[in-house]
Design a protein around this motif. Structure first.
Motif, PDB file in Angstrom:
ATOM      1  N   HIS A  22       0.785  -1.222   0.000  1.00 15.89           N
ATOM      2  CA  HIS A  22       0.000   0.000   0.000  1.00 15.89           C
ATOM      3  C   HIS A  22       0.822   1.279   0.000  1.00 15.89           C
ATOM      4  O   HIS A  22       0.256   2.377  -0.105  1.00 15.89           O
ATOM      5  CB  HIS A  22      -0.935   0.016   1.234  1.00 15.89           C
ATOM      6  N   CYS A  23       2.106   1.206   0.192  1.00 17.83           N
ATOM      7  CA  CYS A  23       2.886   2.451   0.209  1.00 17.83           C
ATOM      8  C   CYS A  23       3.015   3.024  -1.194  1.00 17.83           C
ATOM      9  O   CYS A  23       2.912   2.299  -2.191  1.00 17.83           O
ATOM     10  CB  CYS A  23       4.249   2.220   0.831  1.00 17.83           C
ATOM     11  N   GLN A  24       3.263   4.326  -1.256  1.00 20.19           N
ATOM     12  CA  GLN A  24       3.305   5.053  -2.524  1.00 20.19           C
ATOM     13  C   GLN A  24       4.667   5.712  -2.683  1.00 20.19           C
ATOM     14  O   GLN A  24       5.346   6.036  -1.691  1.00 20.19           O
ATOM     15  CB  GLN A  24       2.216   6.147  -2.542  1.00 20.19           C
ATOM     16  N   PRO A  25       5.068   5.942  -3.919  1.00 19.60           N
ATOM     17  CA  PRO A  25       6.372   6.599  -4.134  1.00 19.60           C
ATOM     18  C   PRO A  25       6.357   8.082  -3.769  1.00 19.60           C
ATOM     19  O   PRO A  25       7.408   8.695  -3.650  1.00 19.60           O
ATOM     20  CB  PRO A  25       6.614   6.395  -5.634  1.00 19.60           C
ATOM     21  N   THR A  26       5.152   8.652  -3.609  1.00 24.80           N
ATOM     22  CA  THR A  26       5.065  10.066  -3.230  1.00 24.80           C
ATOM     23  C   THR A  26       4.269  10.183  -1.932  1.00 24.80           C
ATOM     24  O   THR A  26       3.298   9.440  -1.710  1.00 24.80           O
ATOM     25  CB  THR A  26       4.375  10.879  -4.326  1.00 24.80           C
ATOM     26  N   PRO A  27       4.634  11.106  -1.068  1.00 22.09           N
ATOM     27  CA  PRO A  27       3.923  11.254   0.219  1.00 22.09           C
ATOM     28  C   PRO A  27       2.596  11.956   0.034  1.00 22.09           C
ATOM     29  O   PRO A  27       2.353  12.633  -0.972  1.00 22.09           O
ATOM     30  CB  PRO A  27       4.872  12.103   1.055  1.00 22.09           C
ATOM     31  N   GLU A  28       1.708  11.802   1.013  1.00 22.21           N
ATOM     32  CA  GLU A  28       0.431  12.510   1.017  1.00 22.21           C
ATOM     33  C   GLU A  28       0.616  13.883   1.655  1.00 22.21           C
ATOM     34  O   GLU A  28       1.454  14.059   2.532  1.00 22.21           O
ATOM     35  CB  GLU A  28      -0.607  11.711   1.802  1.00 22.21           C
ATOM     36  N   PRO A  29      -0.162  14.862   1.233  1.00 18.03           N
ATOM     37  CA  PRO A  29      -0.055  16.187   1.858  1.00 18.03           C
ATOM     38  C   PRO A  29      -0.692  16.173   3.257  1.00 18.03           C
ATOM     39  O   PRO A  29      -1.574  15.377   3.557  1.00 18.03           O
ATOM     40  CB  PRO A  29      -0.835  17.083   0.894  1.00 18.03           C
ATOM     41  N   ALA A  30      -0.227  17.077   4.111  1.00 20.57           N
ATOM     42  CA  ALA A  30      -0.776  17.195   5.469  1.00 20.57           C
ATOM     43  C   ALA A  30      -2.166  17.772   5.409  1.00 20.57           C
ATOM     44  O   ALA A  30      -2.491  18.616   4.569  1.00 20.57           O
ATOM     45  CB  ALA A  30       0.111  18.089   6.323  1.00 20.57           C
ATOM     46  N   GLY A  31      -3.046  17.321   6.313  1.00 15.68           N
ATOM     47  CA  GLY A  31      -4.399  17.818   6.368  1.00 15.68           C
ATOM     48  C   GLY A  31      -4.489  19.160   7.073  1.00 15.68           C
ATOM     49  O   GLY A  31      -3.504  19.723   7.540  1.00 15.68           O
ATOM     50  N   PRO A  32      -5.728  19.696   7.153  1.00 17.52           N
ATOM     51  CA  PRO A  32      -5.900  21.010   7.794  1.00 17.52           C
ATOM     52  C   PRO A  32      -5.616  20.989   9.299  1.00 17.52           C
ATOM     53  O   PRO A  32      -5.390  22.046   9.891  1.00 17.52           O
ATOM     54  CB  PRO A  32      -7.368  21.342   7.505  1.00 17.52           C
ATOM     55  N   TYR A  33      -5.630  19.836   9.942  1.00 19.24           N
ATOM     56  CA  TYR A  33      -5.401  19.755  11.388  1.00 19.24           C
ATOM     57  C   TYR A  33      -4.015  19.206  11.724  1.00 19.24           C
ATOM     58  O   TYR A  33      -3.797  18.636  12.784  1.00 19.24           O
ATOM     59  CB  TYR A  33      -6.474  18.868  12.043  1.00 19.24           C
ATOM     60  N   GLY A  34      -3.088  19.379  10.777  1.00 19.94           N
ATOM     61  CA  GLY A  34      -1.741  18.900  11.012  1.00 19.94           C
ATOM     62  C   GLY A  34      -1.547  17.549  10.379  1.00 19.94           C
ATOM     63  O   GLY A  34      -2.475  16.914   9.891  1.00 19.94           O
ATOM     64  N   PRO A  35      -0.309  17.059  10.382  1.00 23.77           N
ATOM     65  CA  PRO A  35      -0.031  15.766   9.746  1.00 23.77           C
ATOM     66  C   PRO A  35      -0.641  14.636  10.538  1.00 23.77           C
ATOM     67  O   PRO A  35      -0.606  14.633  11.775  1.00 23.77           O
ATOM     68  CB  PRO A  35       1.500  15.705   9.759  1.00 23.77           C
ATOM     69  N   PRO A  36      -1.245  13.637   9.824  1.00 25.45           N
ATOM     70  CA  PRO A  36      -1.737  12.449  10.528  1.00 25.45           C
ATOM     71  C   PRO A  36      -0.559  11.553  10.846  1.00 25.45           C
ATOM     72  O   PRO A  36       0.599  11.908  10.659  1.00 25.45           O
ATOM     73  CB  PRO A  36      -2.671  11.826   9.497  1.00 25.45           C
ATOM     74  N   GLN A  37      -0.856  10.359  11.305  1.00 27.19           N
ATOM     75  CA  GLN A  37       0.243   9.443  11.534  1.00 27.19           C
ATOM     76  C   GLN A  37       0.890   9.117  10.193  1.00 27.19           C
ATOM     77  O   GLN A  37       0.248   9.158   9.143  1.00 27.19           O
ATOM     78  CB  GLN A  37      -0.251   8.175  12.206  1.00 27.19           C
ATOM     79  N   ALA A  38       2.170   8.783  10.246  1.00 29.09           N
ATOM     80  CA  ALA A  38       2.905   8.564   8.987  1.00 29.09           C
ATOM     81  C   ALA A  38       3.787   7.344   9.130  1.00 29.09           C
ATOM     82  O   ALA A  38       4.321   7.058  10.202  1.00 29.09           O
ATOM     83  CB  ALA A  38       3.748   9.791   8.665  1.00 29.09           C
ATOM     84  N   THR A  39       3.909   6.606   8.022  1.00 33.16           N
ATOM     85  CA  THR A  39       4.783   5.443   7.965  1.00 33.16           C
ATOM     86  C   THR A  39       5.498   5.470   6.629  1.00 33.16           C
ATOM     87  O   THR A  39       4.889   5.799   5.602  1.00 33.16           O
ATOM     88  CB  THR A  39       3.978   4.137   8.108  1.00 33.16           C
ATOM     89  N   GLN A  40       6.786   5.109   6.607  1.00 32.27           N
ATOM     90  CA  GLN A  40       7.527   5.052   5.342  1.00 32.27           C
ATOM     91  C   GLN A  40       8.624   4.001   5.443  1.00 32.27           C
ATOM     92  O   GLN A  40       9.133   3.724   6.526  1.00 32.27           O
ATOM     93  CB  GLN A  40       8.121   6.432   4.988  1.00 32.27           C
ATOM     94  N   ILE A  41       8.916   3.434   4.284  1.00 33.28           N
ATOM     95  CA  ILE A  41       9.970   2.423   4.198  1.00 33.28           C
ATOM     96  C   ILE A  41      11.188   3.084   3.582  1.00 33.28           C
ATOM     97  O   ILE A  41      11.100   3.725   2.530  1.00 33.28           O
ATOM     98  CB  ILE A  41       9.520   1.230   3.339  1.00 33.28           C
ATOM     99  N   ILE A  42      12.343   2.933   4.268  1.00 28.12           N
ATOM    100  CA  ILE A  42      13.578   3.537   3.758  1.00 28.12           C
ATOM    101  C   ILE A  42      14.572   2.423   3.485  1.00 28.12           C
ATOM    102  O   ILE A  42      14.508   1.331   4.074  1.00 28.12           O
ATOM    103  CB  ILE A  42      14.162   4.556   4.755  1.00 28.12           C
TER     104      ILE A  42
END
Length: 451
Positions: free
Chosen positions: A57-77
């Protein structure tokens, strides 16, 4: 000047002590709350999704932050430089994160940032060769909570310090109220010299003991002043008679010389003899007064001494004055002043010789009890309680030489050596003086050697 006040210093001391305690407690509470909140976030970060689901389910591009700040985030490095795969907003990658991806190691919990600068709590965990997962939770709410807790603890601490200052002032006023009474009493005595001032004693604490000690001190000072006044008055009264007699005799001698009417040789001789006797009486009185004054104000060093040797020396001096003294002396060692005790024993012998026919006196020392007996008429029973008072003289002895201070000096010397003295009528006639002093049959050094 106000900073020198004991009340102010006590108030400040209580305030500072309570403020430090509150500060330490508030700091400890804040650190405990902070740790609990961080532990809760770290506990949630441990329960992440499995790696296959993340890679699917991960994507090569990140999602933008919402109006109430960034939600939880996960990424594979990846440690080999492959592109990062995102699930949510992008997280800033540090060299430590890359090291965990390439080299492995324990999961690393740390504070970090999202790409837009939002604070995040991040855990980086190695999940395979050359790859790691960064899982994060936003820190905005946690930091807001900690800020509110800090403000609340600061407010409570400020109230606590104000309360401590008020309590310290109240405690200082209550605790120092007896000290204030004592201070006013001391100032009153310093201004008025009124030694009859007393401080009420309440309870049995240190302040009460201090008040009791102060009352005892003023009582002792008042008694000392009264004794001093009495001594001066009595001394003035006793000195008046020999001084008046001396002045009369000297005036008579001067008048005879000035008028040219010389006295007969025998009359002149009687006057000179009288003058000499008055001078001797005056010298004795002054010496006795000095002895009493030294006893009231000075204390000679006390050492261990052979009391029987002191008595022997006093007997020899009495014999030189014409007394016939029979002795029976047993060894006895005491702690005291040799000069003072010798003077006391000599006074006892002189007093006994004065009333004994032919100056016959019996002196015995057995087991720390010294007895001096004369063979005179004795004393009426009602006069016995007064014999050791200063300047007291028996009516039957008013015509005999003496100052009335000899037995007072004896009582003073006995008291200084820790003993006592008394006078009673002896069986078969005469009087017997008894002085008892604490001591031993042998010197302490000899006693130690015997053991």
């Amino acid at each position: 000047m106000i900073w020198r006040s004991l009340r102010t210093r006590l108030t400040l001391l209580v305030t500072v002590a309570v403020a430090l305690a509150i500060a330490v407690s508030a700091g400890a509470c804040f650190m405990i709350v902070r740790k609990q909140l961080y532990d809760q976030v770290d506990f949630e970060l441990k329960h992440k999704s499995d790696l296959p689901w993340l890679m699917e389910h991960c994507q090569p591009t990140p999602e933008p932050a919402g109006p109430y700040g960034p939600p939880q985030a996960t990424q594979i490095i990846y440690g080999d430089g492959r592109p990062t795969c995102y699930l949510g907003v992008a997280l800033k990658i540090t060299q430590e994160d890359l090291d965990i991806a390439s080299q492995g190691g324990r999961p690393h919990f740390h504070n970090g940032l999202a790409e837009d600068g939002s604070p995040m709590r991040i855990v980086t965990a190695n999940v395979g060769p050359g790859m790691a997962v960064m899982d994060a939770r936003p820190m905005g709410h946690l930091q807001t909570t900690l800020r509110n807790v800090a403000l609340l603890l600061g407010f409570v601490s400020a109230l606590g310090v104000l309360g401590a200052a008020s309590a310290g002032l109240l405690i200082a006023r209550t605790a120092l109220r007896p000290v204030g009474r004592l201070t006013r009493a001391v100032e009153h005595i310093a201004k008025t010299e009124d030694l009859d001032t007393r401080i009420p004693v309440e309870g049995n604490d240190e302040i009460a003991r201090l008040s009791s000690s102060f009352n005892a001190m003023t009582t002792a000072l008042a008694g000392s002043r009264e004794r001093q006044k009495q001594l001066v008055a009595d001394a003035g009264h006793e000195l008046r008679t020999p001084l008046t007699t001396l002045r009369t005799n000297i005036d008579l001698l001067l008048r005879s010389e000035q008028t040219g009417r010389s006295l007969e040789p025998k009359a002149k001789e009687r006057l000179l003899v009288n003058v000499k006797a008055q001078f001797a009486e005056l010298s004795t009185l002054v010496a006795d007064l000095l002895q009493l004054a030294r006893g009231d104000t000075e204390h000679e060093p006390h050492v261990e001494l052979a009391f029987h040797e002191v008595v022997t020396a006093a007997v020899e001096r009495a014999r030189l004055r014409g007394a016939e003294v029979a002795t029976e002396l047993k060894p006895w060692y005491v702690v005291g002043s040799a000069a003072s005790l010798e003077r006391a024993v000599l006074n006892l012998i002189d007093n006994a010789a004065k009333f004994s026919p032919g100056g016959q006196v019996e002196v015995r020392l057995r087991g720390g009890r010294l007895t001096v007996r004369d063979h005179g008429p004795g004393l009426p029973e009602e006069e016995l309680p007064h014999v050791f008072e200063r300047f007291w003289r028996s009516p039957s002895a008013r015509g005999l030489p003496g100052s009335g201070l000899g037995l007072a000096i004896v009582a003073q010397a006995a008291a200084e050596a820790g003993g006592e003295v008394r006078l009673a009528n002896a069986p078969g006639g005469g009087a017997i003086a008894t002085m008892e002093l604490p001591g031993t049959l042998m010197r302490n050094s000899e006693t130690d050697k015997s053991h």
